[in-house]
Design a protein around this motif. Structure first.
Motif, short mmCIF file in Angstrom:
data_model
loop_
_atom_site.label_atom_id
_atom_site.label_comp_id
_atom_site.label_asym_id
_atom_site.label_seq_id
_atom_site.Cartn_x
_atom_site.Cartn_y
_atom_site.Cartn_z
N GLU A 142 -4.31 13.34 -4.57
CA GLU A 142 -4.37 12.86 -5.95
C GLU A 142 -3.34 11.77 -6.22
OE1 GLU A 142 -3.65 16.15 -8.48
OE2 GLU A 142 -1.53 16.36 -7.96
N GLU A 143 -2.34 11.63 -5.35
CA GLU A 143 -1.32 10.60 -5.54
C GLU A 143 -1.65 9.32 -4.78
OE1 GLU A 143 2.37 12.37 -4.42
OE2 GLU A 143 2.57 13.48 -6.29
N ASP A 144 -2.73 9.32 -4.04
CA ASP A 144 -3.10 8.12 -3.30
C ASP A 144 -3.57 7.05 -4.27
OD1 ASP A 144 -5.16 6.32 -1.78
OD2 ASP A 144 -3.97 7.27 -0.22
N THR A 145 -3.07 5.85 -4.11
CA THR A 145 -3.39 4.77 -5.04
C THR A 145 -4.39 3.78 -4.47
OG1 THR A 145 -1.51 3.51 -4.18
CG2 THR A 145 -1.11 4.89 -6.11
N GLU A 146 -4.96 4.10 -3.33
CA GLU A 146 -5.78 3.10 -2.65
C GLU A 146 -7.22 3.54 -2.44
OE1 GLU A 146 -5.53 1.69 1.77
OE2 GLU A 146 -4.14 0.49 0.57
N GLY A 169 6.01 -2.17 -3.68
CA GLY A 169 4.78 -1.39 -3.57
C GLY A 169 3.95 -1.46 -4.83
N GLU A 170 4.63 -1.48 -5.99
CA GLU A 170 3.89 -1.55 -7.24
C GLU A 170 3.17 -2.87 -7.38
OE1 GLU A 170 6.82 -0.68 -10.12
OE2 GLU A 170 6.77 1.48 -9.79
N ASN A 171 3.74 -3.92 -6.82
CA ASN A 171 3.08 -5.21 -6.89
C ASN A 171 1.85 -5.27 -6.01
OD1 ASN A 171 4.96 -6.24 -8.67
ND2 ASN A 171 6.32 -6.99 -7.05
N THR A 172 1.89 -4.54 -4.90
CA THR A 172 0.76 -4.61 -3.97
C THR A 172 -0.16 -3.43 -4.14
OG1 THR A 172 1.98 -3.44 -2.27
CG2 THR A 172 2.16 -5.81 -2.28
N GLY A 173 0.38 -2.33 -4.71
CA GLY A 173 -0.34 -1.15 -5.12
C GLY A 173 -1.57 -0.78 -4.35
N GLY A 174 -2.37 0.05 -4.94
CA GLY A 174 -3.61 0.46 -4.32
C GLY A 174 -4.78 -0.08 -5.09
N TRP A 175 -5.92 0.60 -4.90
CA TRP A 175 -7.15 0.11 -5.53
C TRP A 175 -7.05 0.12 -7.04
CZ3 TRP A 175 -9.71 3.41 -8.77
CH2 TRP A 175 -9.44 4.76 -8.63
N ARG A 176 -6.25 1.01 -7.62
CA ARG A 176 -6.21 1.08 -9.08
C ARG A 176 -5.63 -0.20 -9.67
NH1 ARG A 176 -4.52 6.10 -7.09
NH2 ARG A 176 -6.18 7.63 -7.30
N GLU A 177 -4.52 -0.70 -9.07
CA GLU A 177 -3.93 -1.94 -9.57
C GLU A 177 -4.84 -3.13 -9.33
OE1 GLU A 177 -2.18 0.49 -8.35
OE2 GLU A 177 -1.08 0.85 -10.18
N GLY A 195 -3.38 8.58 -18.64
CA GLY A 195 -2.90 7.23 -18.41
C GLY A 195 -2.16 7.05 -17.12
N HIS A 196 -2.46 7.85 -16.12
CA HIS A 196 -1.75 7.74 -14.85
C HIS A 196 -2.15 6.46 -14.14
CE1 HIS A 196 0.13 9.68 -11.23
NE2 HIS A 196 -0.44 8.60 -10.74
N ARG A 197 -1.18 5.61 -13.90
CA ARG A 197 -1.41 4.42 -13.10
C ARG A 197 -0.37 4.39 -12.01
NH1 ARG A 197 -1.00 2.16 -18.18
NH2 ARG A 197 -2.92 1.43 -19.13
N GLY A 198 -0.43 3.36 -11.25
CA GLY A 198 0.74 3.16 -10.40
C GLY A 198 0.43 2.68 -9.03
N GLY A 199 1.45 2.17 -8.42
CA GLY A 199 1.34 1.72 -7.05
C GLY A 199 1.80 2.81 -6.12
N MET A 200 2.31 2.44 -4.97
CA MET A 200 2.82 3.40 -4.01
C MET A 200 4.10 4.00 -4.57
SD MET A 200 0.54 2.98 -1.74
CE MET A 200 -0.57 1.81 -0.96
N ARG A 201 4.10 5.32 -4.73
CA ARG A 201 5.21 5.94 -5.43
C ARG A 201 6.28 6.45 -4.50
NH1 ARG A 201 0.92 6.87 -8.16
NH2 ARG A 201 0.20 8.94 -7.67
N GLY A 202 7.51 6.19 -4.88
CA GLY A 202 8.64 6.81 -4.22
C GLY A 202 8.69 6.59 -2.73
#
Length: 746
Positions: A373-377, A657-665, A685-692
């Protein structure tokens, strides 16, 4: 599952109700008691309850060791055959609406366990222990076909499977029911035997004796359904009857000042048993439910729950008629009577897949999948595979229509994916397949003959996955390889973040697995596990299930065996190919220095690339090493390949990571460019790139073309043209334009 606390009560408070039995001796006694019966003693098996006991392969996280699993199933079945015991298997074929809330509750609980699995995986780079065991995706679906291939009799239920198991066992005078559900204590049917306590080497297990239970708690067998509902089961939730139980406990303790030696739950069972006895009219032989002072809705619910345990031929007393016998098919007007009949027969015999649920239920379910669920891509499999489901619905329901009628039926989809609270179904509209002329009818696809019909079946199947160009490979490559290529091509078209390395891993696995023995697959060594590869493995297995559904809908242009994972996929092998491909291995290494495999791989790869290019999709190279946080030391290839690593601080790297993020960004940016505005990918409202720092990015200088986290794929369509939208419920609505035709649901 089953009656809350009843089985543990029997084990802890009255162990004499739990009897160790030898199944061989039990079978001999059963034959002696029924001399007129010439058939072998029969054991009815609750297949769903047995899955976690059958799957004992070392690897479960990578997508399943399916060939080893088949061998284990075969050995299990042969143990009973050698003892002269006939097996009949039942699997859940539907989820009854009265149990939907309980189904959703369990799915949400499993999602929490899956989150723990991925946290462990990303922290350690290895599979967690058995305490976090989760069955490989698709195990329930494919096990039915596995048992049929082993010559076993398998049934798929059209209502609650527990009920059908108990009914079959009663009607056929079976020696027992093998499962793990205390509801089988309540049904007045064959003896209930525990699969959890089964020792397959000695064929011994524990029998939960309902007669002894009744003697212990002072009830008759026909009073057990009321006990079950007051304690709480899948129909009457534990919470609904809490006040009744509390009052029963207070009365019990007042009349029995010396506490029972058992635990609190034991006292609850005894207290509720005394209540059942007190409200049961000895002369009228019925339950005086009015004395419980329940509201009308709760009384009706209680009556419904009690009636669910009454089998054909058994008196239902005065509880009312709450029969849940199968009614008319939801979409029967869209198919012929012959198709409807064949649909039911195939479903019950566990030969079909998906079509019965479409026509007769109007509902499709999919349980939990190993997804982070934390995967952004990576998109959840529910959305990657949505477009092909829409076309399957269209093939089944829209023949003779162009799909433009706004009154066309929508399917209810209960799919488990991150962020879905499962409060209500997704409504998904059918979409016509792209064939010249009218949509083919199921009657023609299922019952037609001749070479032109065979070609139509294949073209319809390939159209569902937008892979018509692969038809020229039919007959030239193995059917399992054609199916694999079709699925991989479809995934590549749907998932913009799928890289060339991912495709190479998928294809090389499909080519190499055919030549591997079970022992070779078991002994594959993995230096580290990658969460992304785990998700891709589960996605592939879910995709095989959709291939199977499409194949059934199209009249089976491919043999079902070609779509079975034990003939085409091994999770451990795929994971090894993924690590090699993303580690930069040469193609000869990837194909194990086998020239014939290499040539076949290159041919399939070229066909996939051509098909993707014709639809505006150009695959890019984006090597991804394992996650940074792994404690496991990567192997020499990874150390050599990725020695650069990030030099920034953790905070700067997180920003990178947030700049290159996953599919959501990326999709959010496309949406802003095309006028759709911001998209939140998840409720809250969960968004985000690669976290932590969860994902390791190679140092930009390590790959000259690897800028901003990956190649820019200029072939991606703008999001406006893809018809993407995001509903107020927070659902993903993502599918490329080339794979989702205009019409309802787009």
């Amino acid at each position: 599952m089953g009656v809350k606390g009843l089985q543990s009560f029997m084990e802890r408070c009255c162990p004499d109700t739990c009897v160790t039995v030898d199944l061989r001796e039990m079978a001999r006694q059963h034959v002696a008691q029924t001399p007129a019966n010439t058939s072998s003693p029969t054991l009815v098996v609750d297949g769903m309850a047995c899955l976690c006991h059958w799957y004992r392969c070392q690897d479960w996280i990578c997508g399943g060791q399916w060939r080893e699993y088949m061998d284990l199933l075969k050995s299990w079945v042969e143990a009973f055959i050698s003892a002269g015991i006939r097996l009949v298997f039942f699997f859940d074929g539907v989820v009854e609406e009265q149990k939907r809330k309980e189904w959703a509750k369990r799915r949400r609980r499993v999602n929490g366990e899956i989150s723990k699995v991925f946290r462990h995986l990303k922290g350690h780079g290895e599979q967690p222990g058995r305490a976090l065991f989760v069955l490989p995706s698709g195990t329930a679906s494919f096990t039915r076909f596995a048992l049929r291939s082993l010559g076993q009799e398998v049934f798929c239920s059209v209502r609650e499977a527990d009920y059908e198991i108990a009914r079959y066992a009663l009607q056929h005078n079976c020696m027992g029911i093998l499962g793990q559900d205390s509801d089988f204590i309540i049904y007045d049917s064959a003896p209930y035997l525990s699969v959890a306590k089964l020792r397959i080497d000695t064929l011994t297990t524990v029998l939960y004796d309902r007669q002894r239970l009744c003697q212990t708690i002072g009830l008759a067998i026909h009073q057990l359904p009321l006990l079950a509902c007051l304690l709480g089961n899948d129909v009457v939730s534990e919470e609904k009857m809490m006040n009744i139980r509390n009052n029963a406990m207070a009365t019990y303790r007042m009349n029995k000042p010396s506490p029972h030696s058992g635990a609190n739950q034991g006292q609850v069972v005894l207290a509720v048993s005394h209540l059942v006895s007190s409200v049961w009219d000895r002369e009228e032989e019925e339950a005086g439910l009015l004395s419980l002072n329940l509201s009308a809705p709760l009384t009706e619910l209680l009556q419904r729950g009690m009636s669910s345990y009454i089998l054909p031929g058994q008196e239902a007393l005065q509880w009312g008629d709450f029969s849940t016998a199968s009614s008319a098919a939801v979409f029967e007007k869209h198919v012929s009577a012959e198709i409807l009949k064949a649909c039911r027969e195939k479903h019950v015999a566990a030969e079909g897949f998906m079509v019965y649920s479409i026509v007769c239920e109007g509902v499709i379910e999919c349980s939990n999948t190993l997804e982070d669920e934390e995967d952004t891509e990576l998109l959840p499999q529910a959305f990657v595979l949505k477009a092909c489901r829409q076309r399957i619905y269209g093939l089944v329901l829209l023949h003779g229509h162009d799909g433009s009628n706004v009154n066309l039926p929508a399917m209810k989809e209960w799919f488990v994916y991150p962020g879905n609270p499962l409060q209500e179904p997704d409504m998904v509209h059918p979409v016509p397949i792209s064939l010249t002329g009218d949509q083919p009818s199921l009657d023609l696809l299922w019952f037609g003959t001749g070479p032109e019909v065979s070609a139509l079946r294949l073209n319809s199947f390939l159209s569902i996955f937008d892979c018509q160009q692969l038809s020229d490979l039919h007959g030239e490559v193995e059917d399992s390889l054609l199916a694999a290529l079709c699925l991989i091509t479809y995934i590549a078209l749907q998932v913009n973040t799928l890289s060339q390395e991912d495709v190479d891993a998928y294809l090389s696995q499909a080519v190499c697995v055919r030549l591997k023995s079970t022992q070779e697959l078991q002994h594959i060594k993995l230096p580290v596990l990658c969460s992304r590869a785990v998700q891709l493995g589960s996605l592939y297995i879910r995709g095989l299930g959709h291939l199977l559904g499409a194949n059934c809908a199209c009249g089976c242009p491919l043999p079902s065996a070609a779509l079975m994972p034990w003939n085409s996929f091994d999770g451990r092998l795929f994971h090894s190919k993924y690590l090699l491909a993303h580690g930069g291995a040469e193609k000869t290494v990837l194909l194990e220095s086998d020239s014939s495999c290499l040539n076949l791989f290159l041919r399939l790869r070229e066909k996939l690339t051509e098909t993707c290019r014709n639809r505006g999709r150009v695959l890019q190279s984006r090597p991804k090493p394992p996650e940074q946080s792994h404690k496991t030391t990567p192997g020499p290839r990874y150390r050599e390949r990725h020695s650069g690593g990030p030099s920034e601080s953790d905070e700067n790297w997180r920003q990178r990571g947030e700049n290159t993020g996953g599919w959501r960004e990326r999709e959010e940016m496309r949406g802003r460019r095309s006028g759709y505005g911001n998209r939140e990918w998840q409720r809250g409202g969960h968004r985000g790139g690669m976290r932590g720092g969860q994902h390791f990015h190679p140092h930009p200088e390590s790959y000259p073309n690897f800028q901003d986290g990956g190649h820019r794929n200029t072939s991606h369509r703008s999001y406006q043209s893809r018809g993407g939208s995001y509903s107020s419920r927070g659902r993903y609505q993502l599918a490329p334009r080339w794979s989702q035709p205009h019409g309802p649901g787009t």
